[in-house]
Design an enzyme around this catalytic site. Structure first.
Site, PDB file in Angstrom:
ATOM      1  N   ARG A  28     -13.585  10.269  46.085  1.00 31.91           N
ATOM      2  CA  ARG A  28     -14.120  11.354  46.417  1.00 31.91           C
ATOM      3  C   ARG A  28     -15.678  11.304  45.511  1.00 31.91           C
ATOM      4  O   ARG A  28     -16.094  12.424  45.233  1.00 31.91           O
ATOM      5  CB  ARG A  28     -13.382  12.580  46.061  1.00 31.91           C
ATOM      6  CG  ARG A  28     -12.124  12.708  46.727  1.00 31.91           C
ATOM      7  CD  ARG A  28     -12.212  12.951  48.252  1.00 31.91           C
ATOM      8  NE  ARG A  28     -10.893  12.693  48.764  1.00 31.91           N
ATOM      9  CZ  ARG A  28     -10.543  11.462  49.394  1.00 31.91           C
ATOM     10  NH1 ARG A  28     -11.196  10.491  49.179  1.00 31.91           N
ATOM     11  NH2 ARG A  28      -9.382  11.495  49.734  1.00 31.91           N
ATOM     12  N   SER A  87      -7.838  20.212  50.607  1.00 33.30           N
ATOM     13  CA  SER A  87      -7.368  19.940  49.014  1.00 33.30           C
ATOM     14  C   SER A  87      -8.375  20.505  48.083  1.00 33.30           C
ATOM     15  O   SER A  87      -9.578  20.036  48.093  1.00 33.30           O
ATOM     16  CB  SER A  87      -7.076  18.406  48.696  1.00 33.30           C
ATOM     17  OG  SER A  87      -6.171  17.830  49.752  1.00 33.30           O
ATOM     18  N   GLU A 123     -12.062  19.544  43.556  1.00 29.82           N
ATOM     19  CA  GLU A 123     -12.760  18.720  44.643  1.00 29.82           C
ATOM     20  C   GLU A 123     -13.811  19.448  45.441  1.00 29.82           C
ATOM     21  O   GLU A 123     -14.710  18.731  45.711  1.00 29.82           O
ATOM     22  CB  GLU A 123     -11.712  18.292  45.534  1.00 29.82           C
ATOM     23  CG  GLU A 123     -12.161  17.198  46.633  1.00 29.82           C
ATOM     24  CD  GLU A 123     -11.338  16.707  47.699  1.00 29.82           C
ATOM     25  OE1 GLU A 123     -10.059  16.133  47.027  1.00 29.82           O
ATOM     26  OE2 GLU A 123     -11.479  16.411  48.911  1.00 29.82           O
TER      27      GLU A 123
HETATM   28  C1  LIG Z   1      -8.720  21.663  56.650  1.00 32.63           C
HETATM   29  C2  LIG Z   1      -9.162  20.631  55.864  1.00 32.63           C
HETATM   30  C3  LIG Z   1      -8.850  19.236  55.744  1.00 32.63           C
HETATM   31  C4  LIG Z   1      -9.537  18.540  54.899  1.00 32.63           C
HETATM   32  N1  LIG Z   1      -9.071  17.165  54.733  1.00 32.63           N
HETATM   33  C5  LIG Z   1      -9.640  16.170  53.956  1.00 32.63           C
HETATM   34  C6  LIG Z   1      -8.914  15.055  54.059  1.00 32.63           C
HETATM   35  O1  LIG Z   1      -7.932  14.482  54.646  1.00 32.63           O
HETATM   36  N2  LIG Z   1      -9.859  14.129  53.368  1.00 32.63           N
HETATM   37  C7  LIG Z   1     -11.197  14.489  52.665  1.00 32.63           C
HETATM   38  O2  LIG Z   1     -11.645  13.586  51.800  1.00 32.63           O
HETATM   39  N3  LIG Z   1     -11.481  15.778  52.581  1.00 32.63           N
HETATM   40  C8  LIG Z   1     -10.923  16.636  53.548  1.00 32.63           C
HETATM   41  N4  LIG Z   1     -11.463  17.922  53.599  1.00 32.63           N
HETATM   42  C9  LIG Z   1     -12.661  18.147  52.846  1.00 32.63           C
HETATM   43  C10 LIG Z   1     -14.001  17.912  53.728  1.00 32.63           C
HETATM   44  O3  LIG Z   1     -13.837  18.013  55.049  1.00 32.63           O
HETATM   45  C11 LIG Z   1     -14.492  16.640  53.300  1.00 32.63           C
HETATM   46  O4  LIG Z   1     -14.792  16.676  52.036  1.00 32.63           O
HETATM   47  C12 LIG Z   1     -15.796  16.479  54.321  1.00 32.63           C
HETATM   48  O5  LIG Z   1     -16.106  14.967  53.824  1.00 32.63           O
HETATM   49  C13 LIG Z   1     -17.158  17.235  53.577  1.00 32.63           C
HETATM   50  O6  LIG Z   1     -18.021  17.246  54.479  1.00 32.63           O
HETATM   51  P1  LIG Z   1     -18.912  18.433  54.894  1.00 32.63           P
HETATM   52  O7  LIG Z   1     -20.143  17.950  56.070  1.00 32.63           O
HETATM   53  O8  LIG Z   1     -18.475  19.645  55.333  1.00 32.63           O
HETATM   54  O9  LIG Z   1     -19.792  18.816  53.602  1.00 32.63           O
HETATM   55  P2  LIG Z   1     -20.083  19.917  53.139  1.00 32.63           P
HETATM   56  O10 LIG Z   1     -18.939  20.562  52.593  1.00 32.63           O
HETATM   57  O11 LIG Z   1     -21.128  20.718  53.607  1.00 32.63           O
HETATM   58  O12 LIG Z   1     -20.522  19.444  51.754  1.00 32.63           O
HETATM   59  C14 LIG Z   1     -20.059  18.661  50.629  1.00 32.63           C
HETATM   60  C15 LIG Z   1     -21.004  18.024  49.617  1.00 32.63           C
HETATM   61  O13 LIG Z   1     -21.694  16.680  50.512  1.00 32.63           O
HETATM   62  C16 LIG Z   1     -23.355  16.979  50.299  1.00 32.63           C
HETATM   63  N5  LIG Z   1     -23.729  16.775  51.739  1.00 32.63           N
HETATM   64  C17 LIG Z   1     -23.247  16.966  52.908  1.00 32.63           C
HETATM   65  N6  LIG Z   1     -24.235  16.553  53.902  1.00 32.63           N
HETATM   66  C18 LIG Z   1     -24.996  15.781  53.224  1.00 32.63           C
HETATM   67  C19 LIG Z   1     -26.128  15.019  53.510  1.00 32.63           C
HETATM   68  N7  LIG Z   1     -26.594  14.824  54.727  1.00 32.63           N
HETATM   69  N8  LIG Z   1     -26.961  14.631  52.365  1.00 32.63           N
HETATM   70  C20 LIG Z   1     -26.628  14.554  51.107  1.00 32.63           C
HETATM   71  N9  LIG Z   1     -25.723  15.623  50.855  1.00 32.63           N
HETATM   72  C21 LIG Z   1     -24.920  15.973  51.779  1.00 32.63           C
HETATM   73  C22 LIG Z   1     -23.215  18.663  50.028  1.00 32.63           C
HETATM   74  O14 LIG Z   1     -24.588  18.725  49.148  1.00 32.63           O
HETATM   75  C23 LIG Z   1     -22.093  18.828  49.230  1.00 32.63           C
HETATM   76  O15 LIG Z   1     -22.314  18.599  47.731  1.00 32.63           O
HETATM   77  C24 LIG Z   1     -10.688  18.939  54.445  1.00 32.63           C
HETATM   78  C25 LIG Z   1     -11.233  20.211  54.559  1.00 32.63           C
HETATM   79  C26 LIG Z   1     -10.435  20.967  55.371  1.00 32.63           C
HETATM   80  C27 LIG Z   1     -11.055  22.195  55.673  1.00 32.63           C
END
Ligand SMILES: Cc1cc2nc3c(=O)[nH]c(=O)nc-3n(C[C@H](O)[C@H](O)[C@H](O)COP(=O)(O)OP(=O)(O)OC[C@H]3O[C@@H](n4cnc5c(N)ncnc54)[C@H](O)[C@@H]3O)c2cc1C
Length: 306
Positions: free
Chosen positions: A176, A226, A296
């Site tokens: 992560r 999570s 996380e």
């Molecule tokens: C129902 C559910 C299930 C999930 N299951 C999983 C799973 O199985 N495994 C897992 O790892 N995660 C899981 N997640 C968590 C989440 O989906 C992941 O961590 C995902 O990768 C976050 O992506 P995001 O685009 O939503 O990022 P955001 O939540 O918008 O941002 C997360 C971080 O990434 C940074 N970021 C985003 N885009 C960029 C960019 N273009 N450049 C630089 N920094 C950036 C942001 O600044 C922030 O610090 C789950 C979430 C939910 C709601």
């Protein structure tokens, strides 16, 4: 009251740089996070192409205006007091997904679920693990997202940024985490190397993982997945359950009874409720098992240190 950092003058400049319709003011972050909580962002800018991203990032950096890159907000908790800075969200050109042989070249704003679906359509295997992760490609790379034995580190070749590509060996991908947590650079896209596979077994695998999620995870409620990282040699959900915290709540923020590793929003939770519950769970688990759980979820804005 403290003076606002993001003034009307700054908003006007952002509108010139990104286009007026791409700049929202006092935008509720509850609309942009899967927790469905959070206060207002003073400015919310959609950067739809390289040139507007460059112009906006150069402007905020040179003027020392606080800014934050948001992906799909699926791992994000924004405080109720909001964010007096500029939220930049990639869109438009950055949503593109291209297939070149066994490689997928995806823009950072592309949904990782959609990217996995495109891979499946082309009979490419390796991204099935991501088919239920509701994030963007940028967020998935930033977090080195993973599930069911797979993670971004297994398939990524390079990530692109406005200053050029960063090769896998320099991405510092670990559980992560990635180099982007340290360097604060914007991810504009990623190249994934997959393997030629069999269309129907790829779809079968994706279906199987979807059913596992539906069965085990409280997908019917807003959450950020999570809430805590998996501690070495253990599981956060198991430790939380053993500490007797299943169903425990602060306001409408609740430890899911279906999966104790998830904090869910039962309807009208505030960011403060979620945050207080996270702290309560951390403290009680520490008391019960001696293990310190680390969130996380990425937190943005002011939270009282508890
Ligand atoms: C129902 C559910 C299930 C999930 N299951 C999983 C799973 O199985 N495994 C897992 O790892 N995660 C899981 N997640 C968590 C989440 O989906 C992941 O961590 C995902 O990768 C976050 O992506 P995001 O685009 O939503 O990022 P955001 O939540 O918008 O941002 C997360 C971080 O990434 C940074 N970021 C985003 N885009 C960029 C960019 N273009 N450049 C630089 N920094 C950036 C942001 O600044 C922030 O610090 C789950 C979430 C939910 C709601």
């Amino acid at each position: 009251m403290a003076e606002r950092i993001v003034t009307g003058e700054i908003i006007e400049r952002l509108k010139q740089l990104a286009g007026a319709s791409n700049v929202l003011t006092d935008e509720s972050m509850s609309l942009h996070t899967t927790f469905r909580v959070g206060g207002k962002a003073a400015a919310f800018v959609m950067a739809r192409d390289e040139s507007s991203l460059k112009a906006v990032s150069e402007y905020v950096s040179s003027e020392k205006i606080p800014f934050f890159l948001a992906g799909n907000g699926s791992n994000l908790l924004v405080s109720d007091s909001g964010y007096d800075g500029v939220i930049i969200k990639l869109a438009g050109d950055f949503e593109e997904i291209k297939v070149e042989g066994t490689r997928i070249i995806a823009g950072a704003a592309a949904s990782i679920i959609k990217t996995a679906a495109v891979a499946a359509e082309h009979g490419l295997t390796g991204l099935e693990f991501a088919s239920g992760i509701p994030g963007s490609v940028g967020g998935a790379v930033f977090m080195n997202a993973g599930a069911y034995g797979g993670e971004i580190a297994d398939i990524i070749i390079e990530a692109s940024t406005p200053d050029g590509a960063i090769k896998k060996q320099d991405l510092e991908l670990s559980y992560r985490s990635s180099v982007f947590k340290k360097n604060g650079r914007v991810i504009t896209g990623a190249v994934f190397e997959l393997q030629q596979g069999d269309n129907s077994s790829i779809r079968e695998k994706m279906e199987e993982l979807k059913n596992k999620r539906l069965e085990k995870q409280p997908l019917e409620y807003p959450s950020a997945g999570s809430t805590f990282k998996r501690p070495e040699g253990n599981f956060a959900g198991k430790l939380i359950m053993e500490a007797g915290l299943s169903g425990v709540n602060v306001g409408d923020a609740c430890v899911s009874e279906k999966h104790c590793g998830f904090v869910i929003n039962k309807g009208n939770a505030t960011a403060d409720d979620v945050y207080k519950l996270i702290c309560l769970v951390r403290d009680k688990v520490k008391e019960h098992s001696g293990v310190t759980l680390e969130p996380e979820v990425i937190m943005l804005g002011d939270f009282e240190k508890l």
